[in-house]
Design a protein around this motif. Sequence first.
Motif, PDB file in Angstrom:
ATOM      1  N   THR A 108       0.822  -1.208   0.000  1.00 27.04           N
ATOM      2  CA  THR A 108       0.000   0.000   0.000  1.00 27.04           C
ATOM      3  C   THR A 108       0.857   1.259   0.000  1.00 27.04           C
ATOM      4  OG1 THR A 108      -1.731  -1.205   1.201  1.00 27.04           O
ATOM      5  CG2 THR A 108      -1.864   1.202   1.192  1.00 27.04           C
ATOM      6  N   VAL A 109       1.885   1.290   0.835  1.00 27.20           N
ATOM      7  CA  VAL A 109       2.735   2.477   0.935  1.00 27.20           C
ATOM      8  C   VAL A 109       3.602   2.629  -0.315  1.00 27.20           C
ATOM      9  CG1 VAL A 109       4.606   3.581   2.216  1.00 27.20           C
ATOM     10  CG2 VAL A 109       2.724   2.483   3.446  1.00 27.20           C
ATOM     11  N   LEU A 110       4.240   1.553  -0.760  1.00 28.96           N
ATOM     12  CA  LEU A 110       5.093   1.633  -1.951  1.00 28.96           C
ATOM     13  C   LEU A 110       4.302   2.099  -3.173  1.00 28.96           C
ATOM     14  CD1 LEU A 110       7.497  -1.442  -1.928  1.00 28.96           C
ATOM     15  CD2 LEU A 110       8.139   0.973  -1.986  1.00 28.96           C
ATOM     16  N   SER A 111       3.053   1.689  -3.265  1.00 27.63           N
ATOM     17  CA  SER A 111       2.244   2.072  -4.417  1.00 27.63           C
ATOM     18  C   SER A 111       1.989   3.574  -4.461  1.00 27.63           C
ATOM     19  CB  SER A 111       0.907   1.322  -4.399  1.00 27.63           C
ATOM     20  OG  SER A 111       0.079   1.773  -3.339  1.00 27.63           O
ATOM     21  N   ARG A 112       2.110   4.226  -3.302  1.00 23.23           N
ATOM     22  CA  ARG A 112       1.944   5.686  -3.258  1.00 23.23           C
ATOM     23  C   ARG A 112       3.282   6.411  -3.378  1.00 23.23           C
ATOM     24  NH1 ARG A 112      -2.054   8.170   1.036  1.00 23.23           N
ATOM     25  NH2 ARG A 112      -1.684   9.874  -0.435  1.00 23.23           N
ATOM     26  N   VAL A 113       4.325   5.829  -2.839  1.00 24.92           N
ATOM     27  CA  VAL A 113       5.652   6.453  -2.888  1.00 24.92           C
ATOM     28  C   VAL A 113       6.206   6.433  -4.303  1.00 24.92           C
ATOM     29  CG1 VAL A 113       8.039   6.224  -2.101  1.00 24.92           C
ATOM     30  CG2 VAL A 113       6.157   5.964  -0.474  1.00 24.92           C
ATOM     31  N   GLU A 114       6.020   5.314  -4.997  1.00 29.50           N
ATOM     32  CA  GLU A 114       6.504   5.177  -6.370  1.00 29.50           C
ATOM     33  C   GLU A 114       5.552   5.919  -7.316  1.00 29.50           C
ATOM     34  OE1 GLU A 114       8.494   4.914  -9.343  1.00 29.50           O
ATOM     35  OE2 GLU A 114       9.393   3.692  -7.737  1.00 29.50           O
ATOM     36  N   LYS A 115       6.063   6.928  -7.990  1.00 31.42           N
ATOM     37  CA  LYS A 115       5.218   7.775  -8.837  1.00 31.42           C
ATOM     38  C   LYS A 115       5.154   7.310 -10.289  1.00 31.42           C
ATOM     39  CE  LYS A 115       4.494  10.460  -5.340  1.00 31.42           C
ATOM     40  NZ  LYS A 115       3.221  10.329  -4.603  1.00 31.42           N
TER      41      LYS A 115
END
Length: 204
Positions: free
Chosen positions: A101-108
């Motif tokens: 969930t977090v990586l999907s938001r951090v990675e643009k």
Amino acid sequence: MTDNLQLEQLVAACHWIGAKGWAPATGGNMSVRQDADWCWLSESGKDKGSLTTADFLQVSIADNHAPSGRKPSAETGLHTLIYRLYPQANAVLHVHTVNATVLSRVEKSPALLLNGFEMQKSLSGQTTHLDTVPVAIFDNDQDIDALAARIADYAQTNSLRYGFLLRGHGLTCWGRDVAEARRHLEGLEFLFECEMQRRLLEKP
């Protein structure tokens, strides 16, 4: 074709996922293919850690129809899309892990690129850590039909070999059977955690 054993193995996988906290607060959804026309999909609003075979609904792969009249998962259209796109896919797991969930938001960018990790070999067809494994990321959407259409368009020209991420939502992955889908989930989650830690430690 999927037999009762595969559904029982899916239930066991759901209990394992629940014990790991990867589908909190009744989140997530799981399915297994019955045959070319039908799949069994988890019912909406159920705790994934305590599912039984009775908590799965028969759903039409062609049009998402559930003959029982019970309510399948909100993301039913994503499961049936995968079964239509990939005839070799026989089990689909959707989870809400913190790392995914977090990586999907951090990675643009449109994909998370994994490289240099030995555990990439947990993914079918991967034989070396030297390969770059892309995991596509799609913007989340409450309109599942619209989201499924975007994923289908992407899949026409790009490979979705193991799964994809939804921004701020989680991971959907699959396999030729429940065991492979479970291995892909565990392998990808390990890789996501490694990538999270790498980024934190390398941050200036």
